[in-house]
Enzyme design. Structure first.
Site, mmCIF file in Angstrom:
data_model
loop_
_atom_site.group_PDB
_atom_site.id
_atom_site.type_symbol
_atom_site.label_atom_id
_atom_site.label_comp_id
_atom_site.label_asym_id
_atom_site.label_seq_id
_atom_site.Cartn_x
_atom_site.Cartn_y
_atom_site.Cartn_z
ATOM 1 N N GLY A 104 -56.771 -16.704 25.554
ATOM 2 C CA GLY A 104 -56.944 -17.570 26.833
ATOM 3 C C GLY A 104 -55.709 -17.745 27.569
ATOM 4 C CB ILE A 113 -50.212 -22.441 24.229
ATOM 5 C CG1 ILE A 113 -49.153 -22.934 23.190
ATOM 6 C CG2 ILE A 113 -51.467 -22.542 23.049
ATOM 7 C CD1 ILE A 113 -49.515 -24.509 23.048
ATOM 8 N N GLY A 114 -51.292 -19.545 24.494
ATOM 9 C CA GLY A 114 -52.711 -18.607 24.862
ATOM 10 C C GLY A 114 -53.469 -18.388 23.367
ATOM 11 N N GLY A 171 -51.601 -17.014 19.778
ATOM 12 C CA GLY A 171 -51.015 -18.458 19.339
ATOM 13 C C GLY A 171 -49.800 -18.851 20.513
ATOM 14 C CB ALA A 208 -44.306 -16.989 23.004
ATOM 15 C CB CYS A 220 -48.897 -20.346 32.661
ATOM 16 S SG CYS A 220 -47.826 -20.043 31.115
#
Lengths: 75, 215
Positions: B73, B140-141, B152, B154, B170
């Site tokens: 995501g 987050i992704g 996860g 970074a 993002c």
């Protein structure tokens, strides 16, 4: 049988159906990933709730959806 | 929880490893685990990234930074040595079937880690990620298949953040980015941050999910 987006998140307002892994008329097996939805920071593969044939796609790729909405029909 | 401390890696090698471990976790052949790594320089696209989020392709080309499309995501981000990356492969069926709750947990882990090293990180419900003085330091992704998580988070630790200027991180225009090094004015020992990350991950997961109680 109507096939709905399960409850995946308390916050599912910005969920989009991004991909159907199968097309209308295809056989699906219970538990098989048949669609992908995307929230703000996550992707989630939606499993088929039962064996059958995906007879109708209700929600198209790119459409916004919320938990409980009907994605398609499995007969 | 088993820890896979991979050191410096190519993004695509870890992507392949995650896929293999994901399948094994779905089948119940392995337990929950945490991958910890640093990536060689790479730009990654999430599932809803836009091509226009890369604003300086020539810099990427000149510096040999490749762009990889992934199934996670989120939109676009940058990884490089000195940035700590974690990929939890966790079965949420055994915890709580709620993606936003899980993202909250990841954010809480990163905030705890950064606070322990004197960086006043914060998280906000209305804008995901980890922030320090209105600059983004953690990203987050995630992806979830059969309620097992992969991909996860970074956190910029010692990495040079200049290449973030080549993208809209993002997918957000005019976003400012921060690293631990830039905030503190000196580098920190990445192995120490890694150890704290592992400790805080275990602690926060236990607190938030009540020690593995099925919900």
């Amino acid at each position: 049988m109507e096939f709905r987006l399960p409850e995946i998140s308390q916050d599912s307002e910005n969920t989009i159906l991004t991909l159907w892994h199968v097309t209308e008329g295809e056989k699906v097996a219970e538990g098989e990933d048949i669609a992908e939805v995307v929230t703000d920071k996550a992707t989630f593969d939606v499993p088929a709730p039962r064996d059958g044939i995906l007879t109708k796609i209700i929600k198209r790729e790119g459409e916004k959806i919320v938990s409980g909405e009907v994605l398609g029909i499995i007969e | 929880m088993k820890i896979y401390d991979l050191g410096m890696t190519e993004y695509e090698d870890v992507l392949k490893l995650q896929s293999e471990l994901l399948v094994k976790r779905i089948k119940g052949e392995i337990q929950d685990l945490l991958i910890v790594t640093e990536h060689k320089p790479v730009i990654t696209h999430g599932r809803i990234a836009e091509e226009s989020s890369i604003i300086d392709k020539s810099f990427l080309k000149k510096n040999g930074i490749s762009v990889v499309s992934t199934g996670r995501g989120g939109k676009i981000t940058y990884h490089a040595p000195g940035q700590l990356v974690i990929y939890p492969i966790i079965d949420l069926k055994l915890k709580k079937r709620d993606i936003s709750f899980y993202i909250d947990v990841l954010e809480k882990v990163a905030v705890s880690v950064l606070n322990r090293i004197e960086v006043p990180a914060e998280r906000f419900f209305e804008k995901r990620g980890i922030w320090v003085e209105n600059r983004k330091i953690g990203f987050i992704g995630i992806a979830v298949k059969k309620w097992v998580t992969y991909h996860g988070m970074a956190v910029n630790v010692n990495n040079d953040i200049t290449p973030f200027g080549c993208i809209d991180p993002c997918g957000e225009k005019n976003i400012k980015v921060m690293s631990v090094k830039d905030y503190l004015g000196h580098e920190v020992e990445i192995s120490k941050v890694k150890d704290i990350f592992v400790e805080e991950f275990a602690k926060v997961m236990k607190e938030e999910y009540c020690s593995g109680v099925t919900v």
